[in-house]
Design a protein around this motif. Structure first.
Motif, PDB file in Angstrom:
ATOM      1  N   LEU A   1      17.305  14.392  32.332  1.00  0.00           N
ATOM      2  CA  LEU A   1      17.124  13.118  32.904  1.00  0.00           C
ATOM      3  C   LEU A   1      16.763  12.393  31.853  1.00  0.00           C
ATOM      4  CD1 LEU A   1      14.511  14.067  35.859  1.00  0.00           C
ATOM      5  CD2 LEU A   1      17.182  13.863  35.882  1.00  0.00           C
TER       6      LEU A   1
ATOM      7  N   ALA B   1      12.952  14.721  39.130  1.00  0.00           N
ATOM      8  CA  ALA B   1      13.753  15.451  40.139  1.00  0.00           C
ATOM      9  C   ALA B   1      13.279  16.558  40.553  1.00  0.00           C
ATOM     10  CB  ALA B   1      15.136  15.868  39.225  1.00  0.00           C
TER      11      ALA B   1
ATOM     12  N   VAL C   1      18.484  20.766  33.917  1.00  0.00           N
ATOM     13  CA  VAL C   1      18.558  19.531  34.472  1.00  0.00           C
ATOM     14  C   VAL C   1      18.208  18.605  33.118  1.00  0.00           C
ATOM     15  CG1 VAL C   1      17.494  17.658  36.112  1.00  0.00           C
ATOM     16  CG2 VAL C   1      18.046  19.926  37.008  1.00  0.00           C
TER      17      VAL C   1
ATOM     18  N   TYR D   1      11.247  18.739  36.761  1.00  0.00           N
ATOM     19  CA  TYR D   1      12.060  18.022  36.035  1.00  0.00           C
ATOM     20  C   TYR D   1      11.947  16.401  35.685  1.00  0.00           C
ATOM     21  CZ  TYR D   1      14.695  22.286  37.132  1.00  0.00           C
ATOM     22  OH  TYR D   1      14.963  23.201  37.522  1.00  0.00           O
TER      23      TYR D   1
ATOM     24  N   THR E   1      22.936  20.354  40.790  1.00  0.00           N
ATOM     25  CA  THR E   1      22.659  19.270  41.958  1.00  0.00           C
ATOM     26  C   THR E   1      21.613  19.878  42.762  1.00  0.00           C
ATOM     27  OG1 THR E   1      25.013  18.783  41.911  1.00  0.00           O
ATOM     28  CG2 THR E   1      23.828  18.103  43.832  1.00  0.00           C
TER      29      THR E   1
ATOM     30  N   VAL F   1      21.507  11.533  35.180  1.00  0.00           N
ATOM     31  CA  VAL F   1      21.236  12.745  35.494  1.00  0.00           C
ATOM     32  C   VAL F   1      22.428  13.530  35.285  1.00  0.00           C
ATOM     33  CG1 VAL F   1      20.419  13.978  37.767  1.00  0.00           C
ATOM     34  CG2 VAL F   1      19.807  11.764  37.533  1.00  0.00           C
TER      35      VAL F   1
ATOM     36  N   SER G   1      18.831  21.360  42.311  1.00  0.00           N
ATOM     37  CA  SER G   1      17.446  21.090  41.695  1.00  0.00           C
ATOM     38  C   SER G   1      17.246  19.778  41.745  1.00  0.00           C
ATOM     39  CB  SER G   1      17.353  21.691  40.481  1.00  0.00           C
ATOM     40  OG  SER G   1      17.664  23.165  40.137  1.00  0.00           O
ATOM     41  N   THR G   2      18.110  18.992  42.307  1.00  0.00           N
ATOM     42  CA  THR G   2      17.786  17.605  42.265  1.00  0.00           C
ATOM     43  C   THR G   2      17.922  16.948  43.464  1.00  0.00           C
ATOM     44  OG1 THR G   2      20.166  17.049  41.639  1.00  0.00           O
ATOM     45  CG2 THR G   2      18.559  17.273  39.786  1.00  0.00           C
TER      46      THR G   2
ATOM     47  N   MET H   1      14.984  12.536  44.138  1.00  0.00           N
ATOM     48  CA  MET H   1      15.071  11.893  42.851  1.00  0.00           C
ATOM     49  C   MET H   1      13.958  10.904  43.162  1.00  0.00           C
ATOM     50  SD  MET H   1      17.191  13.448  41.037  1.00  0.00           S
ATOM     51  CE  MET H   1      17.186  12.135  39.700  1.00  0.00           C
TER      52      MET H   1
ATOM     53  N   ASN I   1      26.493   9.679  38.465  1.00  0.00           N
ATOM     54  CA  ASN I   1      25.262  10.593  38.284  1.00  0.00           C
ATOM     55  C   ASN I   1      24.156   9.791  38.010  1.00  0.00           C
ATOM     56  OD1 ASN I   1      26.483  12.888  39.338  1.00  0.00           O
ATOM     57  ND2 ASN I   1      27.250  13.536  37.441  1.00  0.00           N
TER      58      ASN I   1
ATOM     59  N   TYR J   1       7.167  17.871  41.083  1.00  0.00           N
ATOM     60  CA  TYR J   1       8.539  17.794  40.290  1.00  0.00           C
ATOM     61  C   TYR J   1       8.481  18.617  39.304  1.00  0.00           C
ATOM     62  CZ  TYR J   1       9.422  13.967  43.875  1.00  0.00           C
ATOM     63  OH  TYR J   1       9.439  13.532  44.985  1.00  0.00           O
TER      64      TYR J   1
END
Length: 125
Positions: A4, A98, A2, A114, A28, A24, A30-31, A34, A77, A112
């Protein structure tokens, strides 16, 4: 993995507005959640706003309710934070984060895995 990347920070006078953006990429799954966090010098990192991937669930810190809005453009995204009626107390580095579906305490930074690098927001009086 991931990735960001935040953008849109800057300097604004009290009462003004800014819109932050977070690009991003990555898995997906893992997100699912947000989030936006912020950290001022000498202070702990605090949660600002959180949204599920479908935007069906949102959370806001009391300090920003009614002034900030979290939103998404899934076709690009991107995650956004629209900040209105900015005050000097909003001055901080703002971070995009994320997390997976297992996030329970949505405004806690330790939930979180990420993070982006942050973008500076400065509000002058």
């Amino acid at each position: 993995q991931v990735q960001l990347v935040e953008s849109g920070g800057g300097s604004v006078e009290a009462g003004g507005s800014l819109r932050l953006s977070c690009a991003v990429s990555g898995y997906t799954g893992s997100t699912y959640y947000m989030a936006w966090f912020r950290q001022a010098p000498g202070r702990e990192r605090e949660g600002v706003a959180v949204s599920s991937v479908t935007s069906s669930v949102t959370y806001y810190a009391d300090a920003v309710k009614g002034r900030f809005t979290i939103s998404q453009d899934t076709t690009k995204n991107r995650l956004y934070l629209q900040m209105n009626s900015l005050q000097p107390e909003d001055t901080a580095v703002y971070y995009c984060a994320a997390g997976p579906t297992t996030v329970k305490y949505h405004l806690r930074a330790t939930e979180y895995p990420y993070w982006g690098q942050g973008t500076q927001v400065t509000v002058s009086s």
